[in-house]
Write a protein that holds these residues in place. Structure first.
Motif, PDB file in Angstrom:
ATOM      1  N   UNK A 127     -27.841-112.621 -81.513  1.00 24.44           N
ATOM      2  CA  UNK A 127     -26.647-112.736 -82.355  1.00 24.44           C
ATOM      3  C   UNK A 127     -26.172-111.368 -82.815  1.00 24.44           C
ATOM      4  N   UNK A 128     -27.121-110.523 -83.160  1.00 29.00           N
ATOM      5  CA  UNK A 128     -26.769-109.174 -83.618  1.00 29.00           C
ATOM      6  C   UNK A 128     -25.979-108.441 -82.533  1.00 29.00           C
ATOM      7  N   UNK A 129     -26.478-108.537 -81.310  1.00 26.08           N
ATOM      8  CA  UNK A 129     -25.834-107.821 -80.205  1.00 26.08           C
ATOM      9  C   UNK A 129     -24.482-108.460 -79.868  1.00 26.08           C
ATOM     10  N   UNK A 178     -37.307-111.718 -71.414  1.00 23.81           N
ATOM     11  CA  UNK A 178     -36.148-112.228 -72.152  1.00 23.81           C
ATOM     12  C   UNK A 178     -35.063-111.144 -72.233  1.00 23.81           C
ATOM     13  N   UNK A 179     -35.481-109.948 -72.568  1.00 19.60           N
ATOM     14  CA  UNK A 179     -34.524-108.841 -72.725  1.00 19.60           C
ATOM     15  C   UNK A 179     -33.832-108.551 -71.389  1.00 19.60           C
ATOM     16  N   UNK A 180     -34.632-108.538 -70.315  1.00 23.02           N
ATOM     17  CA  UNK A 180     -34.044-108.293 -68.987  1.00 23.02           C
ATOM     18  C   UNK A 180     -33.078-109.402 -68.603  1.00 23.02           C
ATOM     19  N   UNK A 181     -33.446-110.645 -68.913  1.00 22.49           N
ATOM     20  CA  UNK A 181     -32.585-111.779 -68.558  1.00 22.49           C
ATOM     21  C   UNK A 181     -31.242-111.692 -69.296  1.00 22.49           C
ATOM     22  N   UNK A 182     -31.258-111.097 -70.492  1.00 25.10           N
ATOM     23  CA  UNK A 182     -30.010-110.932 -71.252  1.00 25.10           C
ATOM     24  C   UNK A 182     -29.189-109.753 -70.729  1.00 25.10           C
ATOM     25  N   UNK A 183     -29.838-108.909 -69.928  1.00 27.52           N
ATOM     26  CA  UNK A 183     -29.161-107.718 -69.421  1.00 27.52           C
ATOM     27  C   UNK A 183     -29.069-106.596 -70.446  1.00 27.52           C
ATOM     28  N   UNK A 226     -29.490 -99.636 -77.471  1.00 19.77           N
ATOM     29  CA  UNK A 226     -30.742 -99.892 -76.772  1.00 19.77           C
ATOM     30  C   UNK A 226     -31.649-100.738 -77.654  1.00 19.77           C
ATOM     31  N   UNK A 227     -32.358-101.619 -76.990  1.00 21.71           N
ATOM     32  CA  UNK A 227     -33.355-102.431 -77.672  1.00 21.71           C
ATOM     33  C   UNK A 227     -34.682-101.717 -77.498  1.00 21.71           C
ATOM     34  N   UNK A 228     -35.526-101.743 -78.517  1.00 19.14           N
ATOM     35  CA  UNK A 228     -36.898-101.302 -78.278  1.00 19.14           C
ATOM     36  C   UNK A 228     -37.869-102.289 -78.901  1.00 19.14           C
ATOM     37  N   UNK A 229     -39.032-102.364 -78.297  1.00 22.49           N
ATOM     38  CA  UNK A 229     -40.047-103.311 -78.759  1.00 22.49           C
ATOM     39  C   UNK A 229     -40.943-102.600 -79.765  1.00 22.49           C
ATOM     40  N   UNK A 240     -40.920-114.909 -80.204  1.00 24.55           N
ATOM     41  CA  UNK A 240     -39.704-115.669 -79.904  1.00 24.55           C
ATOM     42  C   UNK A 240     -38.800-115.881 -81.107  1.00 24.55           C
ATOM     43  N   UNK A 241     -39.360-115.882 -82.322  1.00 21.83           N
ATOM     44  CA  UNK A 241     -38.514-116.086 -83.504  1.00 21.83           C
ATOM     45  C   UNK A 241     -37.520-114.932 -83.667  1.00 21.83           C
ATOM     46  N   UNK A 242     -37.767-113.886 -82.934  1.00 18.64           N
ATOM     47  CA  UNK A 242     -36.914-112.708 -83.029  1.00 18.64           C
ATOM     48  C   UNK A 242     -35.808-112.719 -81.975  1.00 18.64           C
ATOM     49  N   UNK A 243     -35.923-113.607 -80.980  1.00 20.15           N
ATOM     50  CA  UNK A 243     -34.996-113.561 -79.845  1.00 20.15           C
ATOM     51  C   UNK A 243     -33.561-113.907 -80.267  1.00 20.15           C
TER      52      UNK A 243
END
Ligand SMILES: Nc1ncnc2c1ncn2[C@@H]1O[C@H](COP(=O)(O)OP(=O)(O)OP(=O)(O)O)[C@@H](O)[C@H]1O
Ligand SMILES: [Mg+2]
Length: 238
Positions: free
Chosen positions: A145-147, A180-185, A159-162, A137-140
């Protein structure tokens, strides 16, 4: 035309440099297979991180399958030409973490100075951005903000990758991070780059993922970057 892929996340230590070097290595292998064996590599990696961990790593590698350039105090004009490097099909750009991104006079939170200008110059010519994220979560917030502050306003496809998911930790945070990623779209690469000690050691040992040994663990570790590279190159954006 050179395809410019920029790896960025404001959060430090999420695997930007590791991904830049290893994706460049895998793509160089893939693209070189279609070329004359004596041809120069069609792939380059450029680091605009003044801390230069990509360069530090590359200095330990005997033969790097791609060109590597550490930009520091170079004229920005050069970075603006990244999309037009003769003989280079793809360039992977490693960027620095820890920029502020709080509202400032510059408008985008990058502030001024060479690093900020260099990142702006790179973003101006970026075809696609890759945003590595950890299952933490510290990365969320830093990823968001970056995006929101750097990519969305410039309409840069990304694209985001894990990265660095340790299978021994179980699926809980992997699922939470995906949710979390899906919720952000945000568009999410299917490939998860797992945590393998060999990735951490590779920079010290001066090898890149295409040079890992044949053991099962090394092959598994390498396969994640191969799959990620295949997935990323399968869809052409912009
Ligand atoms: N999938 C992985 N498995 C194991 N170790 C990894 C993995 N990805 C990255 N690492 C290790 O995590 C550390 C941070 O990675 P890296 O330096 O690539 O991050 P970064 O985002 O470039 O950091 P910075 O923001 O400081 O430039 C390094 O020690 C790297 O070897
Ligand atoms: Mg780095």
């Amino acid at each position: 035309m050179t395809r410019v892929v920029t790896v960025l996340n404001q959060k430090g230590g999420v695997g930007k440099s590791t991904a830049t070097i290893n994706l460049a290595a895998v793509r160089a292998e893939m693209l070189s297979a279609e070329l004359d064996p004596d041809a120069i590599s069609p792939v380059a990696a450029v680091s605009i991180d003044p801390q230069g961990s990509a360069k530090w790593w590359a200095d330990r590698v005997d033969s790097l399958p791609f060109h590597l350039v550490q930009a520091h105090d170079d004229p920005l004009e050069w970075l603006r030409q990244l999309g037009n490097l003769p003989g280079i099909a793809e360039v992977y750009v490693d960027t620095a973490g820890w920029f502020d991104l709080d509202p400032d006079a510059s408008g985008d939170g990058l502030g001024d100075g060479y690093s900020a200008e260099a990142l702006r110059a790179v973003l101006d010519v970026t075809n696609e951005a890759l945003v590595p994220m950890l299952t933490a979560p510290m990365c969320f917030d830093p990823s968001a903000r970056t995006i929101r502050k750097l990519l969305d306003p410039r309409q840069i496809p990304y694209r985001v990758f894990i990265n660095d998911w340790d299978t021994r930790d179980g699926e809980y945070w992997l699922t939470e991070t995906r949710n979390f990623i899906k919720a952000q779209g945000w568009p999410l690469a299917e490939t998860v780059v797992r945590h393998y000690k060999i990735h951490t050691n590779a920079s010290n040992e001066g090898i890149v993922v295409t040079q890992y040994g044949k053991g099962r663990s090394a092959a598994n570790a390498a396969s994640d970057y191969y799959r990620l590279a295949e997935e990323l190159s399968a869809v052409g954006v912009r």
